[in-house]
Design an enzyme around this catalytic site. Structure first.
Site, PDB file in Angstrom:
ATOM      1  N   ALA A  43       0.854  -1.196   0.000  1.00 43.91           N
ATOM      2  CA  ALA A  43       0.000   0.000   0.000  1.00 43.91           C
ATOM      3  C   ALA A  43       0.882   1.236   0.000  1.00 43.91           C
ATOM      4  CB  ALA A  43      -0.887   0.012   1.241  1.00 43.91           C
ATOM      5  N   GLY A 134      18.886   1.534  12.978  1.00 45.38           N
ATOM      6  CA  GLY A 134      18.817   0.966  11.619  1.00 45.38           C
ATOM      7  C   GLY A 134      19.245  -0.482  11.543  1.00 45.38           C
ATOM      8  N   ASP A 201      14.620  12.406  17.876  1.00 52.66           N
ATOM      9  CA  ASP A 201      14.748  11.070  17.272  1.00 52.66           C
ATOM     10  C   ASP A 201      15.610  10.166  18.171  1.00 52.66           C
ATOM     11  OD1 ASP A 201      14.754   9.229  14.774  1.00 52.66           O
ATOM     12  OD2 ASP A 201      16.887   9.523  15.173  1.00 52.66           O
ATOM     13  N   LYS A 205      14.557   6.556  20.305  1.00 52.70           N
ATOM     14  CA  LYS A 205      15.294   5.282  20.265  1.00 52.70           C
ATOM     15  C   LYS A 205      15.795   4.902  21.660  1.00 52.70           C
ATOM     16  CE  LYS A 205      16.702   6.360  15.530  1.00 52.70           C
ATOM     17  NZ  LYS A 205      17.687   7.095  14.745  1.00 52.70           N
TER      18      LYS A 205
END
Ligand code: HSE
Length: 436
Positions: A43, A134, A201, A205
């Site tokens: 999607a 990541g 950010d 994390k």
């Protein structure tokens, strides 16, 4: 064997990487997972992009809600990001009995407690390796590899954009503003860099790592967050003269009275491995009581590094899909009924060392006044340098490093120092961690 069906929400950078790596390494991944992992529907609002990436290799839709309701989809991969529609989609997927893989650190740090509770009640998995650092498998390491340990602290460079900016400021002696503009031109920093440069950010994390390390709920709202936008090139230079590098660190520590949870620019000894992590790379240092210090290093962003983490989760979920929920690894490493209510400490109670830079008049008695104030607060000085004033200059900079003290003592000392008439600007205060 019958493939497991994945519905992919969002085929931007990470979604595209996931498609590419899953296609390229399909055979190897199937050998590991025990059955093929197949993206059966994608999607994305941008159908042309989706068609381009998939080459028509699966069904496409611009309606993500139809994917989370699709009875043929076993796992939903959410790569949309943000707290808005992504939250509704993840909760809907869970409600419909689907496992979820997400790279969305903001969503988990802010709404994780609600999302994991919903997942538990439906007996589904929510996997999130790609949400932190990541491609570095730090979630797996904290949750499983280090499970024997009482984790004492974690310190991480977990934002590549800010590490790139700090590396450039140090290498080239440039200001934050100059390097940020260059980073934006090169595509390292976003047009609106606030989340990265203000430490938000990194705090997302860190919140996730802290929960897994200490068995506590997600408490992003209690994190102390300072970014790098007010950092001056001069302080990077003075830190270097004293044998330190400045990094934006996410630090979480277990103390007797509670948990420290903080993101801020931090001086660390230049000889530490983590001090030498340069450019956009990430690294996480974990101190466990049995293993000692372990360091995890790698790419914290990018299409294929992040896809590597997404696919690792897909393999885990595929392997465990038929297991009883109580026989799976708990979402947050600790059994849900064993999550502890340990308080996050207010910043005033945090214990660390400090770097202070004071602009003062260059005349007798100034240093005596300053050291008296520090002594009154029981703050011990570890090192000091004074800038040589230029010819005829009546002011100078004094740079001091302190031993360990509490933040409230430094706050008190700074307030008194700033009242001295010989002190000519606000005191620059940075925190320092030996990471020994
Ligand atoms: N914007 C992040 C960084 C990458 O600069 O590290 C995604 O979390």
């Amino acid at each position: 064997m019958k493939p497991i069906n994945v519905g992919l929400l969002g085929i931007g950078t990470v979604g595209g990487g996931t498609w590419t790596v899953l296609t390229r390494n399909q055979q190897e991944i199937t050998r590991r997972a025990g059955r093929p992992i197949q993206i059966s529907v994608v999607a994305d609002k941008n159908l042309a992009l989706a068609r381009n990436v998939t080459g028509g290799g699966c069904r496409l839709t611009d309606d993500a809600f139809s994917v989370v309701a699709d009875p043929h989809v076993d796992i939903v991969v959410e790569l949309i990001g943000g707290y808005g529609v992504a939250k509704d989609l993840v909760l809907k997927a869970i409600e419909n009995g689907k496992h979820v893989v997400t790279a969305n650190k903001a969503l988990l740090a802010v709404h994780g407690n609600e999302i994991f509770a919903a997942a538990r009640s439906k007996g589904v998995m929510v996997a999130f390796e790609a949400a932190v650092a990541g491609g570095i498998p730090i979630i797996k390491a904290l949750r499983e590899g280090l499970t024997a340990n009482r984790i004492q602290w974690i310190a991480g460079i977990i934002n590549g954009t800010t590490n790139f900016i700090l590396s450039e400021m140090r290498d080239k002696g440039l200001s934050f503003e100059t390097v940020l503009k260059e980073a934006q031109r090169l595509g390292y920093a976003e047009a609106d860099p606030t989340f990265d440069v203000e430490g938000i950010d990194a705090a997302h994390k860190l919140t996730i790592m802290s929960a897994i390390a200490f068995g506590i709920p997600m408490q992003f709202d209690k994190a102390h967050i300072e970014g790098i936008s007010r950092l001056e090139a001069e302080d990077i230079k003075y830190a270097e003269q004293l044998g330190y590098r400045i990094k934006l660190l996410g630090i979480t520590k277990r103390k007797t009275e509670g948990i420290e949870l903080r993101v801020h620019p931090t001086l660390i000894p230049a000889r530490r491995l983590i001090a030498n992590v340069e450019g956009a790379m990430n690294a996480v240092l974990v101190q466990g009581d049995a293993v000692g210090a372990t360091l995890y290093y790698g790419k914290g962003a990018g299409a294929e590094p992040t896809a590597s983490a997404v696919i690792a989760d897909l393999v885990d979920v595929t392997r465990m899909a038929t297991a009883d929920p109580e026989n799976r690894v708990p979402h947050l490493a600790f059994q849900p009924n064993a999550v502890a209510d340990i308080p996050v400490l207010p910043m005033a109670e945090v214990e660390t060392s400090y770097y202070l830079r004071l602009r003062v008049e260059d005349k007798p008695g100034v240093l005596a006044d300053i050291t008296r104030i520090l002594a009154d607060q029981q703050i011990s000085i570890d090192a000091m340098i004074q800038r040589e004033p230029a010819e005829g200059e009546m002011q100078t900079d004094i740079i001091m490093l302190t031993h360990l003290t509490r933040e409230k003592r430094i706050d008190g000392a700074i307030a008194s120092i700033e009242k001295l008439s010989v002190v000519r600007r606000k005191v620059i205060r940075l925190r320092l961690e030996e990471l020994g």
